[in-house]
Design an enzyme around this catalytic site. Structure first.
Site, PDB file in Angstrom:
ATOM      1  N   ARG A  25      32.648 -34.531  11.788  1.00 30.19           N
ATOM      2  CA  ARG A  25      31.447 -35.137  11.225  1.00 30.19           C
ATOM      3  C   ARG A  25      30.432 -35.505  12.307  1.00 30.19           C
ATOM      4  O   ARG A  25      29.737 -36.508  12.202  1.00 30.19           O
ATOM      5  CB  ARG A  25      31.800 -36.366  10.367  1.00 30.19           C
ATOM      6  CG  ARG A  25      32.902 -36.117   9.344  1.00 30.19           C
ATOM      7  CD  ARG A  25      32.453 -35.226   8.219  1.00 30.19           C
ATOM      8  NE  ARG A  25      31.555 -35.882   7.321  1.00 30.19           N
ATOM      9  CZ  ARG A  25      31.917 -36.571   6.227  1.00 30.19           C
ATOM     10  NH1 ARG A  25      33.169 -36.662   5.911  1.00 30.19           N
ATOM     11  NH2 ARG A  25      31.028 -37.117   5.452  1.00 30.19           N
ATOM     12  N   ARG A  45      25.005 -39.274   9.562  1.00 29.50           N
ATOM     13  CA  ARG A  45      24.193 -40.488   9.456  1.00 29.50           C
ATOM     14  C   ARG A  45      24.133 -41.387  10.684  1.00 29.50           C
ATOM     15  O   ARG A  45      23.278 -42.250  10.767  1.00 29.50           O
ATOM     16  CB  ARG A  45      24.651 -41.303   8.250  1.00 29.50           C
ATOM     17  CG  ARG A  45      24.188 -40.699   6.939  1.00 29.50           C
ATOM     18  CD  ARG A  45      24.958 -41.267   5.787  1.00 29.50           C
ATOM     19  NE  ARG A  45      26.381 -41.017   5.980  1.00 29.50           N
ATOM     20  CZ  ARG A  45      27.345 -41.489   5.208  1.00 29.50           C
ATOM     21  NH1 ARG A  45      27.056 -42.256   4.202  1.00 29.50           N
ATOM     22  NH2 ARG A  45      28.594 -41.182   5.446  1.00 29.50           N
ATOM     23  N   ARG A  60      17.111 -35.879   6.723  1.00 25.66           N
ATOM     24  CA  ARG A  60      17.811 -36.057   5.435  1.00 25.66           C
ATOM     25  C   ARG A  60      16.875 -36.647   4.379  1.00 25.66           C
ATOM     26  O   ARG A  60      16.941 -36.293   3.199  1.00 25.66           O
ATOM     27  CB  ARG A  60      19.042 -36.940   5.657  1.00 25.66           C
ATOM     28  CG  ARG A  60      19.795 -37.386   4.422  1.00 25.66           C
ATOM     29  CD  ARG A  60      20.514 -36.240   3.755  1.00 25.66           C
ATOM     30  NE  ARG A  60      21.154 -36.709   2.522  1.00 25.66           N
ATOM     31  CZ  ARG A  60      20.525 -36.866   1.362  1.00 25.66           C
ATOM     32  NH1 ARG A  60      19.239 -36.567   1.249  1.00 25.66           N
ATOM     33  NH2 ARG A  60      21.171 -37.296   0.301  1.00 25.66           N
ATOM     34  N   ASP A 100      29.384 -29.127   3.177  1.00 26.17           N
ATOM     35  CA  ASP A 100      30.374 -30.093   2.692  1.00 26.17           C
ATOM     36  C   ASP A 100      31.501 -29.347   2.005  1.00 26.17           C
ATOM     37  O   ASP A 100      31.292 -28.244   1.488  1.00 26.17           O
ATOM     38  CB  ASP A 100      29.736 -31.086   1.714  1.00 26.17           C
ATOM     39  CG  ASP A 100      30.634 -32.302   1.538  1.00 26.17           C
ATOM     40  OD1 ASP A 100      30.576 -33.208   2.376  1.00 26.17           O
ATOM     41  OD2 ASP A 100      31.441 -32.320   0.576  1.00 26.17           O
ATOM     42  N   TYR A 145      39.339 -34.392  -5.643  1.00 27.35           N
ATOM     43  CA  TYR A 145      37.988 -34.844  -6.037  1.00 27.35           C
ATOM     44  C   TYR A 145      37.597 -34.255  -7.391  1.00 27.35           C
ATOM     45  O   TYR A 145      36.921 -34.891  -8.188  1.00 27.35           O
ATOM     46  CB  TYR A 145      36.946 -34.435  -4.982  1.00 27.35           C
ATOM     47  CG  TYR A 145      37.011 -35.258  -3.710  1.00 27.35           C
ATOM     48  CD1 TYR A 145      36.394 -36.505  -3.637  1.00 27.35           C
ATOM     49  CD2 TYR A 145      37.690 -34.800  -2.588  1.00 27.35           C
ATOM     50  CE1 TYR A 145      36.463 -37.266  -2.479  1.00 27.35           C
ATOM     51  CE2 TYR A 145      37.769 -35.547  -1.428  1.00 27.35           C
ATOM     52  CZ  TYR A 145      37.150 -36.784  -1.372  1.00 27.35           C
ATOM     53  OH  TYR A 145      37.218 -37.540  -0.244  1.00 27.35           O
TER      54      TYR A 145
HETATM   55  O1  CP3 Z   1      29.229 -32.672  11.078  1.00 27.86           O
HETATM   56  C1  CP3 Z   1      30.096 -32.161  10.338  1.00 27.86           C
HETATM   57  O2  CP3 Z   1      31.299 -32.410  10.447  1.00 27.86           O
HETATM   58  C2  CP3 Z   1      29.660 -31.093   9.362  1.00 27.86           C
HETATM   59  C3  CP3 Z   1      29.418 -31.499   8.031  1.00 27.86           C
HETATM   60  C4  CP3 Z   1      30.483 -32.116   7.115  1.00 27.86           C
HETATM   61  C5  CP3 Z   1      30.125 -33.042   6.097  1.00 27.86           C
HETATM   62  N1  CP3 Z   1      31.230 -33.266   5.339  1.00 27.86           N
HETATM   63  C6  CP3 Z   1      28.772 -33.605   5.924  1.00 27.86           C
HETATM   64  C7  CP3 Z   1      28.555 -34.784   5.060  1.00 27.86           C
HETATM   65  C8  CP3 Z   1      31.856 -31.859   6.984  1.00 27.86           C
HETATM   66  C9  CP3 Z   1      32.781 -31.000   7.829  1.00 27.86           C
HETATM   67  C10 CP3 Z   1      32.314 -32.583   5.841  1.00 27.86           C
HETATM   68  C11 CP3 Z   1      33.705 -32.547   5.348  1.00 27.86           C
HETATM   69  C12 CP3 Z   1      34.117 -33.400   4.219  1.00 27.86           C
HETATM   70  N2  CP3 Z   1      33.365 -33.778   3.123  1.00 27.86           N
HETATM   71  C13 CP3 Z   1      35.421 -33.907   4.046  1.00 27.86           C
HETATM   72  C14 CP3 Z   1      36.602 -33.655   4.966  1.00 27.86           C
HETATM   73  C15 CP3 Z   1      36.569 -34.510   6.180  1.00 27.86           C
HETATM   74  C16 CP3 Z   1      36.792 -35.981   5.918  1.00 27.86           C
HETATM   75  O3  CP3 Z   1      35.876 -36.738   6.315  1.00 27.86           O
HETATM   76  O4  CP3 Z   1      37.842 -36.352   5.413  1.00 27.86           O
HETATM   77  C17 CP3 Z   1      35.436 -34.657   2.842  1.00 27.86           C
HETATM   78  C18 CP3 Z   1      36.615 -35.403   2.260  1.00 27.86           C
HETATM   79  C19 CP3 Z   1      34.121 -34.556   2.275  1.00 27.86           C
HETATM   80  C20 CP3 Z   1      33.641 -35.118   0.965  1.00 27.86           C
HETATM   81  C21 CP3 Z   1      32.519 -36.064   1.160  1.00 27.86           C
HETATM   82  N3  CP3 Z   1      31.227 -35.687   1.527  1.00 27.86           N
HETATM   83  C22 CP3 Z   1      32.539 -37.467   1.016  1.00 27.86           C
HETATM   84  C23 CP3 Z   1      33.766 -38.290   0.646  1.00 27.86           C
HETATM   85  C24 CP3 Z   1      31.242 -37.922   1.285  1.00 27.86           C
HETATM   86  C25 CP3 Z   1      30.730 -39.347   1.166  1.00 27.86           C
HETATM   87  C26 CP3 Z   1      31.253 -40.223   2.215  1.00 27.86           C
HETATM   88  C27 CP3 Z   1      30.644 -39.921   3.547  1.00 27.86           C
HETATM   89  O5  CP3 Z   1      31.395 -39.761   4.518  1.00 27.86           O
HETATM   90  O6  CP3 Z   1      29.420 -39.864   3.621  1.00 27.86           O
HETATM   91  C28 CP3 Z   1      30.456 -36.805   1.640  1.00 27.86           C
HETATM   92  C29 CP3 Z   1      29.001 -36.813   2.019  1.00 27.86           C
HETATM   93  C30 CP3 Z   1      28.629 -36.211   3.333  1.00 27.86           C
HETATM   94  N4  CP3 Z   1      29.142 -35.066   3.854  1.00 27.86           N
HETATM   95  C31 CP3 Z   1      27.630 -36.716   4.214  1.00 27.86           C
HETATM   96  C32 CP3 Z   1      27.587 -35.824   5.311  1.00 27.86           C
HETATM   97  C33 CP3 Z   1      26.684 -35.896   6.484  1.00 27.86           C
HETATM   98  C34 CP3 Z   1      26.755 -37.950   3.971  1.00 27.86           C
HETATM   99  C35 CP3 Z   1      25.777 -37.712   2.895  1.00 27.86           C
HETATM  100  C36 CP3 Z   1      24.308 -37.948   3.279  1.00 27.86           C
HETATM  101  O7  CP3 Z   1      23.932 -37.753   4.452  1.00 27.86           O
HETATM  102  O8  CP3 Z   1      23.528 -38.284   2.396  1.00 27.86           O
END
Ligand code: CP3
Length: 346
Positions: free
Chosen positions: A29, A33, A42, A79, A155
């Site tokens: 990640r 943010r 964003r 994502d 999910y």
């Molecule tokens: O930089 C990176 O790693 C690349 C992008 C990436 C995102 N999500 C961007 C994201 C990657 C590889 C993921 C993987 C992901 N997404 C996982 C597996 C890794 C982990 O953290 O366990 C999971 C379970 C998700 C599902 C998901 N997406 C959740 C639970 C959430 C909300 C909680 C959170 O961490 O924000 C997201 C949203 C998300 N995915 C954001 C980002 C940058 C935030 C949303 C926003 O910017 O508005």
């Protein structure tokens, strides 16, 4: 002699089982943010999924952490929940609350999924990959990814994240045949999706099984181990040398068995794994990646240095990629990330 030979990025060397001068580093990640430049772009998109499907924005978000910190790998900005979206399940992201999906609670819900047409929806992701690869230097690897079937299914069934993914566990106990049908659909979609990412230009892929740690042994075997084993086998069949990293978070004692999956190139350790144990029991089988506590990074200071040193002392004698044990947390100070990179790069 071929004098134009491109250098192989350090991360790919590690995944080929080679030892590098210092451990290469990227962070799960790493785009997102905690970066002000991410928050800025964003805010220009109406929704998170639209952001992911807009190559101009996704390319920029992928490159931001590379420009700022010089990580050894970029990870595609997207994502894991684009797969349910592509299968036709409604997915949205509520600010501050995480993902929301129309929960699937019956065989009808699964039959309504559009397993075939679907992956076309992910065209913008492949375009993002092509554009990022063209902009990255030869030393920086580009990683693609997907969620593991169990994590994605959890999910899809609950419709959101929960503390222990209980809704999906309960569903799998009550309706194992229906649940298996869902796992199979996600497995097939993930295979096609990863192959398409590799063809578009990613150098390696990671399979995120963020919720592997909540299952008992029998269920772990059926819902985590076997689907990931199948994805690895099928991706390798299509692209024989594709480097693949598994990140089975919380899978503890199962790690040595996962590390023996034929065709897997590396295994991500979560925060709870002791690097001293992993060096003997896991790294002896496969290159490892990990596993700094994201909270130690958030906290910073001397304690951060000690945590980094303990990991390096135990894991850098064999093929190793430095990473966190889970994703970076949004309140993480930028200067702590700078401190981490300096210490690892030496
Ligand atoms: O930089 C990176 O790693 C690349 C992008 C990436 C995102 N999500 C961007 C994201 C990657 C590889 C993921 C993987 C992901 N997404 C996982 C597996 C890794 C982990 O953290 O366990 C999971 C379970 C998700 C599902 C998901 N997406 C959740 C639970 C959430 C909300 C909680 C959170 O961490 O924000 C997201 C949203 C998300 N995915 C954001 C980002 C940058 C935030 C949303 C926003 O910017 O508005």
């Amino acid at each position: 002699m071929d004098t134009d030979k491109k250098p192989t990025p350090d991360i790919l060397q590690v995944l080929q089982g080679k030892q590098t001068r210092r451990p290469p580093i990227w962070l799960m990640r790493q785009a997102g943010r905690y970066l002000p430049e991410y928050r800025e772009i964003r805010s220009t998109a109406p929704s998170f999924l639209e952001f992911c499907y807009t190559p101009r924005l996704a390319v920029e978000a992928t490159l931001q952490p590379i420009r700022r910190f010089g990580f050894d790998a970029a990870i595609l900005f997207s994502d894991i929940l684009v797969i349910p979206d592509a299968l036709g399940q409604k997915v949205s992201f509520e600010t501050g609350e995480g993902p929301r999906l129309n929960p699937i609670d019956s065989i009808q819900g699964i039959q309504a999924l559009d397993a075939n047409v679907s992956l076309d929806r992910l065209g913008p992701v492949y375009e993002t990959i092509e554009r990022v690869r063209a902009k990255l230097s030869d030393e920086t690897a580009l990683l693609g990814f997907c969620g593991a079937p169990w994590t994605v299914a959890s999910y899809m069934i609950a419709g959101k994240g929960t503390p222990d993914q209980a809704p999906a566990r309960l569903f799998a106990y009550k309706h194992p045949d229906i649940f298996e049908a869902l796992i199979d659909i996600i497995t097939e979609a993930s295979i096609k999706y990863l192959i398409a990412q590799l063809k578009a230009g990613v150098d390696a892929v990671q399979i995120f099984d963020s919720w592997a740690g909540v299952l008992p042994a029998g269920e772990f075997e059926s819902w985590c181990y076997k689907p990931v084993e199948k994805i690895v086998a099928e991706v390798r069949k299509a692209i024989p040398n594709a480097p693949i990293i598994a990140f089975p978070r919380g899978s503890g004692v199962h790690l040595p068995k996962i590390a023996k999956i034929e065709g897997l190139s590396g295994i991500g350790l979560d925060t709870s794994v002791d690097p001293a144990w992993a060096s003997k029991e896991v790294q002896s089988i496969l290159p490892v990646q990990g596993n700094l506590d994201p909270l130690a990074l958030l906290a910073g200071g001397k304690r951060l240095d000690q945590s980094i040193d303990y990991i390096i002392k135990n894991l850098s004698q064999a093929p190793f990629i430095f990473n966190l044990g889970h994703g970076i947390l949004p309140p993480t100070p930028i200067e702590n990330v700078v401190q981490l990179i300096k210490r690892v790069k030496g």
